[in-house]
Write a protein that holds these residues in place. Sequence first.
Motif, short mmCIF file in Angstrom:
data_model
loop_
_atom_site.label_atom_id
_atom_site.label_comp_id
_atom_site.label_asym_id
_atom_site.label_seq_id
_atom_site.Cartn_x
_atom_site.Cartn_y
_atom_site.Cartn_z
N ARG A 1 0.85 -1.18 0.00
CA ARG A 1 0.00 0.00 0.00
C ARG A 1 0.89 1.23 0.00
O ARG A 1 1.88 1.29 0.72
CB ARG A 1 -0.90 0.01 1.23
N PRO A 2 0.55 2.25 -0.80
CA PRO A 2 1.37 3.46 -0.80
C PRO A 2 1.22 4.21 0.52
O PRO A 2 0.17 4.20 1.14
CB PRO A 2 0.79 4.28 -1.95
N ARG A 3 2.30 4.82 0.93
CA ARG A 3 2.24 5.64 2.13
C ARG A 3 1.46 6.90 1.84
O ARG A 3 1.43 7.36 0.70
CB ARG A 3 3.64 6.03 2.58
N SER A 4 0.87 7.47 2.85
CA SER A 4 0.17 8.73 2.63
C SER A 4 1.23 9.79 2.33
O SER A 4 2.30 9.81 2.95
CB SER A 4 -0.65 9.11 3.85
N PRO A 5 0.96 10.67 1.38
CA PRO A 5 1.98 11.65 1.02
C PRO A 5 2.28 12.61 2.17
O PRO A 5 1.36 13.02 2.89
CB PRO A 5 1.36 12.39 -0.17
N ARG A 6 3.52 12.92 2.32
CA ARG A 6 3.90 13.84 3.37
C ARG A 6 3.67 15.29 2.90
O ARG A 6 3.91 15.58 1.74
CB ARG A 6 5.38 13.67 3.73
#
Length: 68
Positions: free
Chosen positions: A54-59
Amino acid sequence: MSSTDRDVDHALAYPEPPASPLWHRHGGAAARPLTPAEQKRNCELLVLVQRTTRPRSPRPTQTLAEAS
């Protein structure tokens, strides 16, 4: 080897709680079994999902101090 009171697993000494009433079907049509094609597709999708991350939430680009 004989079993003593100390060897008994007390977690198994209590009855299992009753199932949720939401798990039971009250009348109506019974669930139909999956076809072999549906089973194969479900298996393929499961393998695919387990392999992808799963992609990390964008910082945020701004720091908290800059944002306020």
